[in-house]
Design a protein around this motif. Structure first.
Motif, PDB file in Angstrom:
ATOM      1  N   PRO A 101      58.270  -5.399  45.008  1.00  9.78           N
ATOM      2  CA  PRO A 101      57.970  -4.073  45.569  1.00  9.78           C
ATOM      3  C   PRO A 101      56.527  -4.009  46.072  1.00  9.78           C
ATOM      4  O   PRO A 101      55.712  -4.884  45.797  1.00  9.78           O
ATOM      5  CB  PRO A 101      58.193  -3.132  44.388  1.00  9.78           C
ATOM      6  CG  PRO A 101      57.993  -3.975  43.189  1.00  9.78           C
ATOM      7  CD  PRO A 101      58.435  -5.362  43.564  1.00  9.78           C
ATOM      8  N   ASN A 102      56.207  -2.947  46.772  1.00  4.65           N
ATOM      9  CA  ASN A 102      54.868  -2.732  47.295  1.00  4.65           C
ATOM     10  C   ASN A 102      53.875  -2.591  46.130  1.00  4.65           C
ATOM     11  O   ASN A 102      54.020  -1.686  45.306  1.00  4.65           O
ATOM     12  CB  ASN A 102      54.859  -1.465  48.153  1.00  4.65           C
ATOM     13  CG  ASN A 102      53.526  -1.232  48.813  1.00  4.65           C
ATOM     14  OD1 ASN A 102      52.555  -1.930  48.577  1.00  4.65           O
ATOM     15  ND2 ASN A 102      53.486  -0.220  49.657  1.00  4.65           N
ATOM     16  N   PRO A 103      52.856  -3.445  46.031  1.00  2.00           N
ATOM     17  CA  PRO A 103      51.917  -3.372  44.907  1.00  2.00           C
ATOM     18  C   PRO A 103      50.983  -2.172  44.966  1.00  2.00           C
ATOM     19  O   PRO A 103      50.411  -1.783  43.959  1.00  2.00           O
ATOM     20  CB  PRO A 103      51.131  -4.676  45.012  1.00  2.00           C
ATOM     21  CG  PRO A 103      51.184  -5.025  46.452  1.00  2.00           C
ATOM     22  CD  PRO A 103      52.535  -4.554  46.932  1.00  2.00           C
ATOM     23  N   THR A 104      50.845  -1.555  46.128  1.00  2.00           N
ATOM     24  CA  THR A 104      49.936  -0.415  46.281  1.00  2.00           C
ATOM     25  C   THR A 104      50.324   0.735  45.365  1.00  2.00           C
ATOM     26  O   THR A 104      49.469   1.481  44.894  1.00  2.00           O
ATOM     27  CB  THR A 104      49.907   0.052  47.742  1.00  2.00           C
ATOM     28  OG1 THR A 104      49.550  -1.068  48.563  1.00  2.00           O
ATOM     29  CG2 THR A 104      48.898   1.157  47.954  1.00  2.00           C
ATOM     30  N   GLN A 105      51.598   0.892  45.082  1.00  2.94           N
ATOM     31  CA  GLN A 105      52.047   1.963  44.202  1.00  2.94           C
ATOM     32  C   GLN A 105      51.766   1.650  42.735  1.00  2.94           C
ATOM     33  O   GLN A 105      51.596   2.552  41.920  1.00  2.94           O
ATOM     34  CB  GLN A 105      53.532   2.211  44.409  1.00  2.94           C
ATOM     35  CG  GLN A 105      53.845   2.653  45.819  1.00  2.94           C
ATOM     36  CD  GLN A 105      55.337   2.649  46.113  1.00  2.94           C
ATOM     37  OE1 GLN A 105      56.132   2.157  45.331  1.00  2.94           O
ATOM     38  NE2 GLN A 105      55.702   3.211  47.244  1.00  2.94           N
TER      39      GLN A 105
END
Length: 128
Positions: free
Chosen positions: A18-22
């Motif tokens: 998944p997107n690591p920014t979250q």
């Protein structure tokens, strides 16, 4: 492949993660709450590698001893995420700095995430 390699954490490419920014703000909040003594360290175990988790535990113990010596009760930290900077040095690896502002102090939290066993895991962190 040896038995040890077979059961060791397996690298996962970024496309399968998944997107690591979250994850970065949540992980930063969890680490700061552990240091403040208002979150159990075990709640973060699944997001850290074994070595980073031991380092987190040692730092949490030092924070608890310092609070105890001063007679200060645990207080939930209040902070705002000012910025997040990410770099991708290799596939399945993210190095990030999360800058947080709290009352009287601004801190940077450096985190290295690696894709292991189909999830992001923090393999290194530092609160500066």
């Amino acid at each position: 492949m040896t038995l040890h390699e077979y059961f060791a954490p397996q690298p996962t490419p970024a496309a399968d993660l998944p997107n690591p920014t979250q994850l970065l703000p949540s992980l930063t909040q969890g680490v700061l709450e552990v240091f403040a003594g208002v979150r159990e360290i075990d709640q973060l175990a699944r997001w850290f590698s074994e070595e980073a988790f031991r380092k987190l535990g040692a730092r949490a113990n030092l924070s608890a001893r310092a609070r105890s010596a001063r007679g200060v009760p645990p207080v939930r930290p209040v902070f705002e995420v000012l910025s997040i900077r990410e770099t991708v040095p290799a596939d399945g690896v993210v190095e990030a700095v999360v800058v947080v502002a709290g009352p009287g102090r601004t801190r940077a939290v450096a985190i290295r995430l690696e894709g292991l066993d189909r999830r992001w895991r923090a393999t290194s962190f530092a609160v500066l």
